[in-house]
Enzyme design. Structure first.
Site, PDB file in Angstrom:
ATOM      1  N   PHE A 414       0.809  -1.220   0.000  1.00 29.30           N
ATOM      2  CA  PHE A 414       0.000   0.000   0.000  1.00 29.30           C
ATOM      3  C   PHE A 414       0.844   1.272   0.000  1.00 29.30           C
ATOM      4  O   PHE A 414       0.475   2.260   0.626  1.00 29.30           O
ATOM      5  CB  PHE A 414      -0.964  -0.007   1.201  1.00 29.30           C
ATOM      6  CG  PHE A 414      -1.540  -1.365   1.476  1.00 29.30           C
ATOM      7  CD1 PHE A 414      -2.481  -1.903   0.624  1.00 29.30           C
ATOM      8  CD2 PHE A 414      -1.098  -2.120   2.555  1.00 29.30           C
ATOM      9  CE1 PHE A 414      -2.985  -3.179   0.851  1.00 29.30           C
ATOM     10  CE2 PHE A 414      -1.592  -3.391   2.775  1.00 29.30           C
ATOM     11  CZ  PHE A 414      -2.543  -3.920   1.920  1.00 29.30           C
ATOM     12  N   CYS A 415       1.970   1.238  -0.702  1.00 31.91           N
ATOM     13  CA  CYS A 415       2.862   2.410  -0.782  1.00 31.91           C
ATOM     14  C   CYS A 415       3.254   2.892   0.610  1.00 31.91           C
ATOM     15  O   CYS A 415       3.353   4.100   0.849  1.00 31.91           O
ATOM     16  CB  CYS A 415       2.204   3.533  -1.572  1.00 31.91           C
ATOM     17  SG  CYS A 415       1.859   3.115  -3.283  1.00 31.91           S
ATOM     18  N   ASN A 416       3.459   1.972   1.531  1.00 32.53           N
ATOM     19  CA  ASN A 416       3.845   2.325   2.900  1.00 32.53           C
ATOM     20  C   ASN A 416       4.798   1.250   3.419  1.00 32.53           C
ATOM     21  O   ASN A 416       4.433   0.405   4.245  1.00 32.53           O
ATOM     22  CB  ASN A 416       2.611   2.429   3.794  1.00 32.53           C
ATOM     23  CG  ASN A 416       2.916   3.071   5.136  1.00 32.53           C
ATOM     24  OD1 ASN A 416       4.025   2.979   5.649  1.00 32.53           O
ATOM     25  ND2 ASN A 416       1.926   3.706   5.720  1.00 32.53           N
TER      26      ASN A 416
END
Length: 836
Positions: A414-416
């Site tokens: 999740f781009c994290n």
């Protein structure tokens, strides 16, 4: 209570009393979101969905009014300028502030707003007399925040990642008191809500950093500014900038309204705006400049100064209708927060209490707390599913199964990366090893050495319903729980009675991975010969000859099969296999995942007449030349499309084929074929691909081969599954074979023996095995009727120990001899197993 009793609205009301809004919530959903019928949409953290009245009202607005460029001064331009100004005010009003305190700078999205701050902030390198600037960020930050590091690294600026625990554990009771002797600007960035876990970080951190009471500000003299990443938070929660006056707040409007996309804003506190310095100036940003001399005066208006060129004014006008519709349906963000939190809390409690028949937990949930309070937790639930032995089930498998049930969720990191590493226990060294193993952000490699590379996220929006939760929970129970379904009653009752923790606690709770256990390295893993549901015999014990029983080509990608008894082999595989595909008006490939009726089209290659025949029930047959002569036929045009992420050059096949397909499918589309001058090579990552091979419009390799014995074994497993007693028809062998859409079908082999082959010879043609085929939800489409069913992907999922693979990819071993190769049904097969 058993699981079925828990999946009722009465049980939901016992857990949370806030549901829906004033008026009949069900009527609102029926009239505003008719397109959601049959869909369970649980990816609101990525983008929420727009109400239909929003786009209707917007269309009427722009149909009835003339909106000119706001940089002009005529009547239509003034209308635009005034309307855009009205929208700016509504945005500030929504966040409980005024134009005297904040300015709205429109951008293309949250990432663009972050980039604007990064490039305009007055970073200072360290000197002998002055400390340098510090760029600090919470490790639980989106990639777009961490990416500011790319700007600062070349300017001598210190980058300081801070964990959530450090932020509060190193708090000081008062500021350092050295602001007067240092004016060095520093920037601290943190998310109001984690887009990974939904954890809400205290908004009081804004003033704590600005006053230098919190780490790292308390340890670094100078002036500290706070960038509050609010993109995830404002989708379902209120934000009061009067109480928490962050200096910079980036947002994206599609996360709030679902429409328009490609539009965001940076909210800048006016007393902090003066520090931002731009170097580039575009149309509308300059008060005056000279073209022949380095002379430039920027606009006095803050928004004008930073909005290069003409803003996307028609999209901005749509925000008016977004606010109108949102408040009309819900009454405000406080109501949305209560509604969505309740759905997330209910789903969390049931999922974390769900167990296999052996009482092992089904889910490992990644959360900081136990969903006690909407002030500390957003409407996001992040988890991984586990089998009855405690092993993680890869998120790609769950995603494919969810697609069969039309459940839309999100998987990956999740781009994290920071939160993903923290919750999943992935070290920096492991991350690097995963990259070396071929795993990159956004791919489907969900397990490396048995350990997860990411997780599953479900998230709720203001139009989410109890039925969405119900369908999701029943999906998990049906597809991933070993029967009988059990519920941890002790945990259930404890969570149901959990009350909210008091706000303002100075302690940050430690990271918890609830209702699960870590994978133990010494636990015995099932081998291929002992996978549940399969009993393999030694492949050397059989005496049947290996033979080729069927050959299929699929001239048009995702359309019906054309069975042949012998067929030429070309440089890209079977001649004319997947040489054409159907695309929509935007040039996007249509597959059976989007349009199941494609399988009812039966293309036939007629070599004597050099024609491709398009046939289907109820339509006249038409033909298309096998070889397009682009020079002679002006109706054919070159275009570019994508196949499995690869950009390919294609040739349009003309208006007659386009009209025929559009009439049958009921939507505008066109037929295109791969350009004869274009070469597409084997996708990277195919394990057996020792040499580069040329591909047609296939997904991954030149051929797909399946084993009839493997199909028959899957059929046995399907017949033993419990839900067939509910009336689902059992597939016959031929129907099952057609689901897997193979080029070559073989017999005389033990089930799944082909998984262990490295090479094989069919007739006079030698092939190498390039790897297993990871099956997708297209397997669930009946190729005779175009209807969706749940099998046989469910059986593969349940009985192959998490490996949803079936069939193997093949590639030519000797490309130079292809011009004389011919495959024929009945050919003997000579397999070569992998060396021990």
């Amino acid at each position: 209570m058993d699981f079925q009793e828990l999946c009722t609205f009465e049980c939901f009301q016992q857990i949370w009393r806030h549901y829906g809004y004033e008026g009949n919530f069900e009527d609102v959903i029926e009239h505003e979101f008719t397109r959601l019928k049959g869909i369970t949409y649980l990816d609101h953290a990525a983008t929420t969905l727009y109400p239909e009245s929003l786009v209707r009202d917007y269309f009427l607005d722009i149909s009835r009014n003339v909106y000119g460029n706001p940089h002009s001064h005529n009547l239509s331009s003034r209308l635009t300028h005034d309307t855009v100004d009205r929208v700016r005010y509504r945005i500030l009003q929504h966040f409980n502030t005024t134009p005297e305190e904040y300015t709205v700078i429109f951008t293309s999205g949250c990432t663009s707003a972050l980039k604007l701050v990064a490039e305009s902030f007055p970073w200072r390198p360290q000197t002998e007399s002055e400390v340098g600037s510090c760029f600090s960020y919470l490790t639980d930050s989106h990639t777009s925040v961490v990416g500011i590091r790319g700007v600062t690294s070349g300017q001598g600026v210190v980058s300081l990642p801070v964990s959530p625990q450090e932020l509060q554990n190193r708090e000081k009771g008062e500021s350092g008191g050295e602001d007067a002797v240092s004016t060095t600007p520093h920037l601290f960035c943190y998310p109001a809500q984690s887009n990974f876990s939904g954890r809400k970080y205290p908004l009081s951190h804004v003033k704590g950093i600005q006053a230098r009471r919190l780490y790292p500000a308390c340890d670094h003299r100078g002036r500290w500014f706070v960038l509050l990443d609010a993109a995830s938070h404002v989708s379902c929660s209120p934000l009061n900038l009067q109480d928490y006056p962050a200096d910079f707040i980036p947002i994206s409007f599609y996360k709030m309204f679902g429409f328009p996309t490609g539009l965001g804003a940076l909210l800048v506190r006016n007393n902090a705006a003066g520090i931002l310095k731009k170097t580039y100036f575009g149309g509308g940003t300059a008060a005056a400049y000279l073209s022949g001399e380095d002379y430039y005066v920027h606009s006095a208006n803050i928004s004008d100064r930073f909005e290069d060129g003409t803003v996307s004014f028609l999209d901005i006008i749509a925000l008016n209708h977004g606010f109108d519709t949102l408040y009309k349906i819900t009454g405000g963000m406080h109501n949305i927060q209560l509604h969505t939190f309740g759905l997330a809390r209910y789903t969390y409690i049931l999922l974390s209490s769900l167990c296999h028949g052996n009482k092992q937990p089904v889910a490992r949930i990644y959360t900081q707390g136990q969903f006690e309070c909407p002030s500390t937790q957003g409407a996001i639930l992040n988890f991984n599913l586990m089998d009855s032995h405690g092993q993680i089930i890869g998120y790609s498998q769950v995603d494919r199964m969810a697609s069969l049930y039309n459940i839309h969720l999100r998987t990956g990191c999740f781009c994290n990366t920071g939160a993903c590493q923290s919750f999943l226990g992935i070290t920096n060294q492991q991350m690097k090893r995963n990259v070396q193993a071929g795993h990159v952000c956004g791919d489907s490699i969900d397990l490396v050495d048995g350990q997860p590379t990411g997780s599953i996220r479900v998230s709720f929006g203001f139009m989410s319903t109890f039925e969405d939760c119900q369908r999701f929970l029943k999906f998990v129970s049906k597809c991933f729980v070993e029967k009988p379904v059990k519920v941890d009653q002790v945990r259930l009752e404890k969570l149901k009675t959990t009350t909210a923790e008091p706000l303002g606690s100075s302690e940050t709770p430690p990271v918890k991975i609830t209702n699960g256990k870590k994978y133990e390295e010494d636990e015995e893993k099932p081998t291929a010969a002992s996978q549940k549901g399969f009993e393999y015999r030694d492949s050397k014990s059989h005496r049947e000859a290996y033979t080729l029983t069927n050959i299929y080509i699929y001239p048009i990608k995702s359309c019906g099969a054309y069975e042949v008894h012998d067929w030429p082999v070309g440089p890209q595989g079977l001649l004319y296999d997947r040489s054409w595909m159907v695309v929509n008006t935007n040039g996007v490939c249509l597959s059976q995942k989007r349009e199941t009726r494609l399988c009812l089209i039966h293309p036939k290659v007629h070599l004597p007449s050099n024609k491709l025949l398009l046939q289907t029930s109820g339509m006249d047959t038409i033909s298309v030349p096998l070889e397009n002569n682009v020079q002679k036929n002006k109706s054919y045009w070159m275009c570019q499309s994508k196949v499995c992420g690869d950009r390919v050059e294609t040739v349009d096949c003309g208006d007659e084929a386009a009209s025929w397909l559009s009439d049958f499918l009921g939507q505008p589309c066109r037929l295109i074929r791969q350009s004869p001058d274009f070469t597409r090579n084997t996708k990277k990552g195919m394990s057996g691909a020792t040499t580069s091979t040329s591909l047609s419009l296939v997904n991954k390799a030149q051929y797909l081969m399946i084993n009839r014995a493997s199909v028959e074994l899957i059929q046995k497993q399907m017949s033993s599954r419990q839900h067939y007693s509910e009336g689902d028809p059992l597939l016959d062998t031929q129907n099952a074979i057609s689901r897997f859409r193979a080029n070559l079908v073989i017999t005389g082999v033990e089930p799944f023996e082909e998984d262990n082959w490295s090479h094989l010879i069919i007739g006079n043609t030698r092939f190498m095995v390039a790897g297993p085929c990871g099956r997708c939800q297209m397997v669930g489409i009946d190729q005779e009727t175009g209807t969706k069913t749940k099998e046989p992907l469910m059986s593969l999922s349940a009985y192959r120990s998490g490996k949803v693979t079936f069939g193997v990819y093949l590639a030519h071993q000797r490309p130079e001899s292809l011009n004389v190769s011919l495959l024929s049904v009945g050919s003997l097969i000579q397999p070569e197993p992998h060396s021990p």
